[in-house]
Scaffold this active site. Structure first.
Site, short mmCIF file in Angstrom:
data_model
loop_
_atom_site.label_atom_id
_atom_site.label_comp_id
_atom_site.label_asym_id
_atom_site.label_seq_id
_atom_site.Cartn_x
_atom_site.Cartn_y
_atom_site.Cartn_z
N HIS A 61 -3.62 -3.39 40.34
CA HIS A 61 -4.51 -4.98 40.20
C HIS A 61 -6.13 -3.88 40.59
CE1 HIS A 61 -5.35 -8.05 38.31
NE2 HIS A 61 -4.47 -9.05 38.98
N ASP A 118 -6.92 -5.04 34.91
CA ASP A 118 -7.22 -6.60 35.23
C ASP A 118 -5.65 -6.62 33.91
OD1 ASP A 118 -9.58 -6.02 36.51
OD2 ASP A 118 -10.35 -6.40 34.19
#
Length: 421
Positions: free
Chosen positions: A393, A397
């Site tokens: 992450h 995204d």
């Protein structure tokens, strides 16, 4: 008589220490030149250390699981002569070629050992002087059970006796198993078995811990209709040439991946979080998570972008077999840019796979099942598969992860897109 000190040699590639995984000798043992003394493991390879001289073992240094620095004394031997010159020669001699990390794991047998209808287990013929080929862990288990491995039928590559061969032998010998009486099956059990996590299993544990500690994972699961793809796969298999391998789902998934990743360069990448640099690769080097008897390994299928379905299938078969039977080369076990992990028929509904650090993404196809699907005003039966995935992450995204999987889904559900320019 003199003393000979056998030291851990410089194995190369910047290795400063190695882990003791198996001792083959103990104090008082007489050893011959080239006899195995100890197995040590580096980051990627297990090395069988053999004695350069004849002698009697005076002492061994380092318990199983201990980390030994290069140059430290592993074994001290009593030898004929002064011993000094030979010891110096041994310290400067190059070590034996290391085996790949998977080489100490027993391969999965292609078939179960033959058992006659009567239930009697027939040992193979014993050839005098013929040493059985087996992993150290299998030899140790056999010694503990009092089994002569020359009696055990082998199903592994090149006559190798696997742990499964030993299990089958023990299960069909009078003292090796069988059905327990009812009273024993319902008896209370209170034993505790402590197992030190060493060798390849420890390397796996450390790598998984590092990946979860360093990478904030985001998981994404999507349902994919593979009805058309399965029809195409079955047709291609039914009409393939004799020299062409059988196609599984993975070659199609890899070809779809190759078509999609150019639009998502941050996903086919490796992230050096120490330097803060993302290395986005044009080449697609796919890690194939493979379960072996010794633990999880990830051989790498290189330049998937330059392979068609058939060459992908052939390379997948070769790499998986090499990982399982211990013939994978060192350079085949590293350098992947994205990894696929599949449990096949055991794939379950969904998984949350752990990213293969320092990569930023991993894909996990789950099992294919027939499900009722609503199409307009009708309900039809379709072949459906959940596609699980995890992303770093910090780099990917959530929106980009979802878009990537949706693009992959479209290519899988309409397999003609895989072959279009």
């Amino acid at each position: 008589m003199g003393r000979f000190q056998f030291r851990l040699p410089d194995i190369g590639e910047g290795v400063a220490e190695a882990e003791v995984t198996v001792w083959h000798v103990k104090p008082g043992d007489t050893v011959r030149e080239d006899q195995s003394l100890v197995d040590v493991m580096t980051d990627k390879a297990t090395v069988d250390m053999t004695s350069p001289v004849d002698g009697v073992v005076l002492s061994i240094n380092g318990e199983v699981g201990a980390m030994i620095p290069v140059g430290a004394v592993l074994v001290e031997l009593e030898v004929a002569g002064s011993g000094d010159g030979e010891a110096e020669a041994a310290r400067t001699a190059p070590p034996s070629s290391p085996e790949p990390a998977a080489s100490r794991a027993d391969p999965l047998p292609p078939v179960a050992p033959p058992v006659p209808a009567s239930g009697a287990f027939v040992p193979r013929d014993i050839t005098p002087g013929l040493a059985p080929v087996a992993a150290p862990s299998t030899r140790r288990r056999a010694r503990q059970a009092g089994i002569d491995l020359r009696n055990v039928p082998a199903t592994g590559t090149a006559g190798r006796i696997t742990s499964y061969d030993l299990d089958a032998f023990l299960a069909h010998t009078p003292d090796g198993g069988g059905t327990a009486p009812v009273a024993e099956r319902y008896a209370r059990r209170s034993g505790v078995r402590d197992t030190r996590i060493i060798g390849l299993r420890r390397r796996i544990a450390e790598k998984m811990q590092e990946a979860k500690r360093r990478i904030p994972h985001i998981a994404y699961v999507e349902e994919v209709d593979v009805t058309q793809l399965e029809a195409l796969r079955l047709d291609l298999n039914a009409n393939r040439r004799s020299d062409q391998p059988k196609l599984t789902l993975l070659p199609f998934l890899i070809r779809a991946l190759v078509r999609v990743v150019p639009d998502f360069p941050q996903i086919n990448a490796r992230y050096d979080d120490d330097q803060g640099v993302l290395h986005a690769h044009d080449a697609v080097h796919v890690g194939i998570a493979t379960q072996t008897p010794g633990g999880l390994m990830v051989p790498v299928l290189r330049h998937a972008e330059a392979r068609d379905l058939w060459t992908l299938a052939a390379e997948l078969t070769r790499l998986s077999a090499a990982a399982r039977d211990g013939t994978a080369q060192r350079d085949e076990l590293g350098g992947s840019t994205i990894t696929i992990t599949s449990l096949g028929a055991l794939g379950g509904i969904a998984t949350t796979p752990v990213i293969n650090h320092p990569e930023v993404a991993i894909l996990g196809p789950n099992k294919i099942v027939e499900r009722p699907v609503v199409e307009g005003q009708f309900i039809t039966v379709r072949k459906m598969m959940n596609l699980s995935s995890s992303f770093d992450h910090r780099i990917v995204d959530g929106y980009d992860a979802a878009l990537f999987i949706q693009r992959l889904k479209r290519s899988i559900e309409h397999p003609a897109l895989i072959f279009m320019d």
